[in-house]
Design an enzyme around this catalytic site. Structure first.
Site, PDB file in Angstrom:
ATOM      1  N   CYS A   6      39.741  39.503  53.681  1.00 21.43           N
ATOM      2  CA  CYS A   6      39.764  40.659  52.818  1.00 21.43           C
ATOM      3  C   CYS A   6      40.092  40.791  51.540  1.00 21.43           C
ATOM      4  CB  CYS A   6      40.403  42.087  53.745  1.00 21.43           C
ATOM      5  SG  CYS A   6      40.359  43.178  52.211  1.00 21.43           S
ATOM      6  N   CYS A   9      43.919  43.343  50.913  1.00 20.73           N
ATOM      7  CA  CYS A   9      44.680  42.447  50.960  1.00 20.73           C
ATOM      8  C   CYS A   9      45.098  41.051  50.716  1.00 20.73           C
ATOM      9  CB  CYS A   9      44.322  41.694  52.626  1.00 20.73           C
ATOM     10  SG  CYS A   9      44.365  42.955  54.386  1.00 20.73           S
ATOM     11  N   ASP A  32      41.652  48.077  37.623  1.00 18.85           N
ATOM     12  CA  ASP A  32      40.021  47.498  37.994  1.00 18.85           C
ATOM     13  C   ASP A  32      39.013  46.885  37.057  1.00 18.85           C
ATOM     14  OD1 ASP A  32      37.549  48.755  40.125  1.00 18.85           O
ATOM     15  OD2 ASP A  32      37.239  47.179  38.628  1.00 18.85           O
ATOM     16  N   HIS A  48      46.306  46.338  55.703  1.00 17.50           N
ATOM     17  CA  HIS A  48      45.101  46.790  56.049  1.00 17.50           C
ATOM     18  C   HIS A  48      43.699  47.989  56.752  1.00 17.50           C
ATOM     19  CE1 HIS A  48      40.086  45.248  55.745  1.00 17.50           C
ATOM     20  NE2 HIS A  48      40.971  45.920  56.288  1.00 17.50           N
ATOM     21  N   ASN A  89      36.364  56.337  47.704  1.00 24.07           N
ATOM     22  CA  ASN A  89      34.792  56.932  47.731  1.00 24.07           C
ATOM     23  C   ASN A  89      35.669  55.744  49.939  1.00 24.07           C
ATOM     24  OD1 ASN A  89      33.974  57.040  45.460  1.00 24.07           O
ATOM     25  ND2 ASN A  89      34.006  54.743  45.207  1.00 24.07           N
ATOM     26  N   GLY A  95      30.053  55.234  48.289  1.00 22.18           N
ATOM     27  CA  GLY A  95      30.264  54.108  47.441  1.00 22.18           C
ATOM     28  C   GLY A  95      31.261  53.652  47.313  1.00 22.18           C
ATOM     29  N   HIS A 100      39.108  47.879  52.606  1.00 20.42           N
ATOM     30  CA  HIS A 100      40.180  48.254  51.966  1.00 20.42           C
ATOM     31  C   HIS A 100      40.229  49.102  51.551  1.00 20.42           C
ATOM     32  CE1 HIS A 100      43.901  45.832  52.400  1.00 20.42           C
ATOM     33  NE2 HIS A 100      44.405  47.467  51.708  1.00 20.42           N
ATOM     34  N   HIS A 102      41.434  51.848  49.641  1.00 22.65           N
ATOM     35  CA  HIS A 102      41.699  52.113  48.321  1.00 22.65           C
ATOM     36  C   HIS A 102      41.575  53.635  47.705  1.00 22.65           C
ATOM     37  CE1 HIS A 102      37.827  50.561  48.028  1.00 22.65           C
ATOM     38  NE2 HIS A 102      37.613  50.674  46.628  1.00 22.65           N
ATOM     39  N   HIS A 104      40.754  55.407  43.807  1.00 22.23           N
ATOM     40  CA  HIS A 104      41.074  54.626  42.569  1.00 22.23           C
ATOM     41  C   HIS A 104      41.374  56.415  41.206  1.00 22.23           C
ATOM     42  CE1 HIS A 104      37.056  52.385  42.685  1.00 22.23           C
ATOM     43  NE2 HIS A 104      36.475  53.210  43.857  1.00 22.23           N
TER      44      HIS A 104
HETATM   45  P1  5GP Z   1      34.684  50.932  45.036  1.00 22.52           P
HETATM   46  O1  5GP Z   1      33.656  50.702  45.277  1.00 22.52           O
HETATM   47  O2  5GP Z   1      34.702  49.923  47.104  1.00 22.52           O
HETATM   48  O3  5GP Z   1      35.364  52.277  46.026  1.00 22.52           O
HETATM   49  O4  5GP Z   1      35.379  50.415  44.657  1.00 22.52           O
HETATM   50  C1  5GP Z   1      35.679  48.716  44.391  1.00 22.52           C
HETATM   51  C2  5GP Z   1      36.626  48.771  43.124  1.00 22.52           C
HETATM   52  O5  5GP Z   1      36.767  47.258  42.717  1.00 22.52           O
HETATM   53  C3  5GP Z   1      35.406  48.443  41.629  1.00 22.52           C
HETATM   54  O6  5GP Z   1      35.253  49.995  41.256  1.00 22.52           O
HETATM   55  C4  5GP Z   1      35.466  47.112  41.490  1.00 22.52           C
HETATM   56  O7  5GP Z   1      35.571  46.656  40.013  1.00 22.52           O
HETATM   57  C5  5GP Z   1      36.439  46.553  41.752  1.00 22.52           C
HETATM   58  N1  5GP Z   1      37.077  45.329  42.544  1.00 22.52           N
HETATM   59  C6  5GP Z   1      36.239  44.803  43.007  1.00 22.52           C
HETATM   60  N2  5GP Z   1      36.576  43.773  42.693  1.00 22.52           N
HETATM   61  C7  5GP Z   1      37.955  43.559  42.256  1.00 22.52           C
HETATM   62  C8  5GP Z   1      38.829  42.046  41.825  1.00 22.52           C
HETATM   63  O8  5GP Z   1      38.363  41.349  42.295  1.00 22.52           O
HETATM   64  N3  5GP Z   1      39.798  42.739  41.316  1.00 22.52           N
HETATM   65  C9  5GP Z   1      39.919  43.440  41.137  1.00 22.52           C
HETATM   66  N4  5GP Z   1      41.255  44.259  39.637  1.00 22.52           N
HETATM   67  N5  5GP Z   1      39.038  45.093  40.994  1.00 22.52           N
HETATM   68  C10 5GP Z   1      38.389  44.735  41.797  1.00 22.52           C
HETATM   69 ZN    ZN Z   2      42.649  44.203  53.507  1.00 24.93          ZN
END
Ligand code: 5GP
Ligand code: ZN
Length: 116
Positions: A6, A9, A32, A48, A89, A95, A100, A102, A104
């Site tokens: 993950c 993680c 991000d 996780h 999300n 979306g 995992h 999280h 925003h």
């Molecule tokens: P989700 O669409 O799952 O709610 O959001 C995932 C977020 O993780 C996206 O805004 C994407 O830009 C961010 N993200 C994906 N991979 C990485 C990474 O390796 N490092 C960081 N800092 N953000 C990431």
């Molecule tokens: Zn995880």
């Protein structure tokens, strides 16, 4: 996907580098990698859970603490007064790309409504 594979993680364990703006025993807050607003922070629990759907009664305190940590980060980054958005999300239609849990934290511009 197993926890060992993950992405978040690994970021939470600092096995993959990230720009950390806040950390405590339960979570990390990072910038991000592909920001959609001038301030775009991800609040990531260290343990996780694939999505909000996998959270249970025992996660009640964690989920509340994430919100309070988001407020602390918003104040630290000077967007608390002007306002911001905190969102999670969940699942494909919501979306969610990284499985995992999280949140925003978005700010630094006027955020439209409705989203999406
Ligand atoms: P989700 O669409 O799952 O709610 O959001 C995932 C977020 O993780 C996206 O805004 C994407 O830009 C961010 N993200 C994906 N991979 C990485 C990474 O390796 N490092 C960081 N800092 N953000 C990431
Ligand atoms: Zn995880």
């Amino acid at each position: 996907m197993s926890e060992g594979d993950c992405l978040f993680c690994k970021i939470a364990k600092q096995e993959i580098p990230a720009q950390v703006v806040y950390e405590d025993d339960q979570l990390v807050a990072i910038k991000d990698i592909d920001p959609v607003a001038p301030v775009h922070i991800l609040l990531i629990p260290k343990s996780h859970r694939a999505s909000l759907n996998d959270c249970s009664e025992e996660d009640r305190k964690l989920l509340g603490d994430i919100q309070l940590a988001a407020v602390a980060v918003a104040k630290k980054l000077n967007i608390a007064e002007e306002g911001y958005r905190l969102l999670c999300n969940c699942g494909p239609a919501g979306g969610q790309a990284v499985m995992h849990v999280h949140y925003h934290l978005l700010g630094g511009r006027d955020l439209g409504w409705p989203p999406g």
